[in-house]
Design an enzyme around this catalytic site. Sequence first.
Site, PDB file in Angstrom:
ATOM      1  CE  LYS A   1     -16.554  19.196  14.323  1.00 47.27           C
ATOM      2  NZ  LYS A   1     -15.503  19.635  13.385  1.00 47.27           N
TER       3      LYS A   1
ATOM      4  CB  SER B   1      -0.968  -0.035   1.182  1.00 47.05           C
ATOM      5  OG  SER B   1      -2.088   0.790   0.925  1.00 47.05           O
TER       6      SER B   1
END
Length: 317
Positions: A186, A134
């Site tokens: 949020k 990755s």
Amino acid sequence: MEKNRKIVLSILLLIVLSSILAIIDIGMNMEQGKESSFQISVPQIGVGVGIVRINGPIRFINNGGKIIGITSGAEAIINRLNDLGNDRRIKAIIVRINSPGGTVAATQEIFQKLIKLKKENKILIASMGDIAASGGYYIASACNHIMANYGTITGSIGVIAVSPNLKELFKKIGIKMNVIKSGKYKDLMSSYRDISDKERELLQMLIDSSYMQFLKDVSLGRNVPISDIKPYADGRIVDGRTAMKYKLIDSIGVFEDAINKAREMANLSDDSPVYDDIINPLERFIMSMETIFKSQTGIEERLLNKNNFLIEYRFEP
């Protein structure tokens, strides 16, 4: 008289401390199977090859920009690359990678630094250890040449975001969260509730954007079209032999082979010096202790840290 006594005591203290560090250094060298348990280091001179090592998860960490311990922070790696880039003796740099990847921003900053060095005509060789997956592969792709072992785990081109859902556990033990927020997103990916469809859609857009940047940068670093990369950019891991077949790497070889390749590509002599990271005995001792007592997976951190949501270029077993 008192002043002289203090000077003598200070000298004795320094001698004792030096002896302790020397014993630690000798012990570490013996443990690592070196031919000699004690070696006298002499300064190397002349043009040669520089080494930067990337070990463990790639991320920004608060360590003053020093390379020490099991994880190399992005700032420390970039500082090391800056030092090698500014050193006129260094004609080639080996990026030794043993990492499952890491956070998006940290990986991208190291990649961009390597691209800049390549534009400044520094020869860059990626040498893969046990794993360079990755974000580890992302960084390697910036180099002129990528070398891996047959058994190296690499690939895993993709992006992941993981956060535990502890809703049922909280319910079972009677924990309720009081949340006051300024917007509906949020508390995105909070561990105390399920994720909504809209939130999943928002996060998927973020993941897809980071994934496309991954493909674009690998395409840039490897100088191959995205269409050649995408068939194998589905998160799969591969060994060195398969990576060679897919043209994700350039050759099979060990670290010593990478040094020889760097010398060859930089037109250096076979005995040109290799400038490795300088780690003093005390730092090496601390590193060994961290290796014993720290878990590289960070499972506890992910479960207990309330700010554990990260978008990562990382192989997640």
